[in-house]
Design a protein around this motif. Structure first.
Motif, mmCIF file in Angstrom:
data_model
loop_
_atom_site.group_PDB
_atom_site.id
_atom_site.type_symbol
_atom_site.label_atom_id
_atom_site.label_comp_id
_atom_site.label_asym_id
_atom_site.label_seq_id
_atom_site.Cartn_x
_atom_site.Cartn_y
_atom_site.Cartn_z
ATOM 1 N N THR A 125 -4.105 2.377 -2.477
ATOM 2 C CA THR A 125 -2.846 2.114 -1.416
ATOM 3 C C THR A 125 -3.034 1.218 -0.361
ATOM 4 O O THR A 125 -2.296 0.392 0.108
ATOM 5 N N TRP A 126 -4.387 1.742 0.302
ATOM 6 C CA TRP A 126 -4.507 0.811 1.529
ATOM 7 C C TRP A 126 -4.614 -0.562 1.160
ATOM 8 O O TRP A 126 -4.096 -1.610 1.854
ATOM 9 N N TYR A 127 -5.353 -1.011 0.205
ATOM 10 C CA TYR A 127 -5.629 -2.351 -0.254
ATOM 11 C C TYR A 127 -4.414 -2.970 -0.938
ATOM 12 O O TYR A 127 -4.147 -4.176 -0.448
ATOM 13 N N ARG A 128 -3.505 -2.231 -1.349
ATOM 14 C CA ARG A 128 -2.272 -3.106 -1.883
ATOM 15 C C ARG A 128 -1.334 -3.169 -0.663
ATOM 16 O O ARG A 128 -0.726 -4.364 -0.735
ATOM 17 N N ASN A 129 -1.161 -2.410 0.260
ATOM 18 C CA ASN A 129 -0.383 -2.494 1.417
ATOM 19 C C ASN A 129 -0.856 -3.703 2.338
ATOM 20 O O ASN A 129 -0.205 -4.482 2.946
ATOM 21 N N THR A 130 -2.135 -3.660 2.577
ATOM 22 C CA THR A 130 -2.614 -4.791 3.385
ATOM 23 C C THR A 130 -2.635 -5.998 2.618
ATOM 24 O O THR A 130 -2.301 -7.057 3.356
ATOM 25 N N LEU A 131 -2.710 -6.108 1.383
ATOM 26 C CA LEU A 131 -2.315 -7.368 0.724
ATOM 27 C C LEU A 131 -0.833 -7.889 0.735
ATOM 28 O O LEU A 131 -0.693 -9.185 0.741
ATOM 29 N N ARG A 132 -0.126 -6.769 0.478
ATOM 30 C CA ARG A 132 1.228 -7.385 0.631
ATOM 31 C C ARG A 132 1.943 -7.559 2.314
ATOM 32 O O ARG A 132 2.809 -8.170 2.423
ATOM 33 N N ASN A 133 0.938 -7.223 3.363
ATOM 34 C CA ASN A 133 1.346 -7.647 4.530
ATOM 35 C C ASN A 133 1.207 -9.077 4.801
ATOM 36 O O ASN A 133 -0.161 -9.521 4.743
ATOM 37 N N PRO A 134 1.966 -9.944 5.191
ATOM 38 C CA PRO A 134 1.795 -11.427 5.163
ATOM 39 C C PRO A 134 0.753 -11.623 6.431
ATOM 40 O O PRO A 134 -0.050 -12.565 6.296
ATOM 41 N N LYS A 135 0.534 -10.933 7.347
ATOM 42 C CA LYS A 135 -0.240 -11.071 8.514
ATOM 43 C C LYS A 135 -1.845 -11.083 8.099
ATOM 44 O O LYS A 135 -2.519 -11.679 8.415
ATOM 45 N N TYR A 136 -1.856 -9.990 7.050
ATOM 46 C CA TYR A 136 -3.480 -9.820 6.727
ATOM 47 C C TYR A 136 -3.852 -10.506 5.355
ATOM 48 O O TYR A 136 -4.951 -10.209 4.908
ATOM 49 N N ARG A 137 -2.728 -11.057 4.535
ATOM 50 C CA ARG A 137 -2.899 -11.398 3.327
ATOM 51 C C ARG A 137 -4.190 -12.111 2.814
ATOM 52 O O ARG A 137 -4.987 -12.006 1.914
#
Length: 104
Positions: free
Chosen positions: A10-22
């Motif tokens: 969940t953390w990996y997916r949410n971070t990857l979907r965040n344009p700031k941290y992608r």
């Protein structure tokens, strides 16, 4: 602190979907895959490749999902811009409230 594979996913997916941290996540994932330092060392047969296979699978799944979502969004804007807006009415969804009756 609870640690589980689901929370890591969940953390990996949410971070990857965040344009700031992608891009940071993409670069970090590729660096982890190239790096000789792993959770399970690669010189151990089968066990050494499990974390790499898991990470590649997760990475490809999420990036392909992002690409498909972007493609669908782009396709949707192209379709809407080519249609005649004066005769086009978007579909609406209405909620119908119905009282239930108990049958004898």
């Amino acid at each position: 602190m609870n640690f589980s594979i689901q929370s890591l996913y969940t953390w990996y997916r949410n971070t990857l979907r965040n344009p700031k941290y992608r891009w940071w996540v993409i670069i970090g994932t590729v660096a982890y895959l190239i790096s000789p330092l792993d959770i399970s060392p690669d010189f151990i047969p089968i066990i050494g490749q499990i974390d790499d296979v898991f990470l590649v699978t997760l990475f490809v799944t999420e990036v392909s999902g992002l690409v498909i979502d972007g493609w669908k969004a782009k396709k949707g804007t192209v379709e809407n811009s080519t249609k005649n807006t004066s005769s086009y009415t978007p579909p609406t969804r209405e909620t119908v409230d119905v009282d239930s009756a108990k049958l004898p």
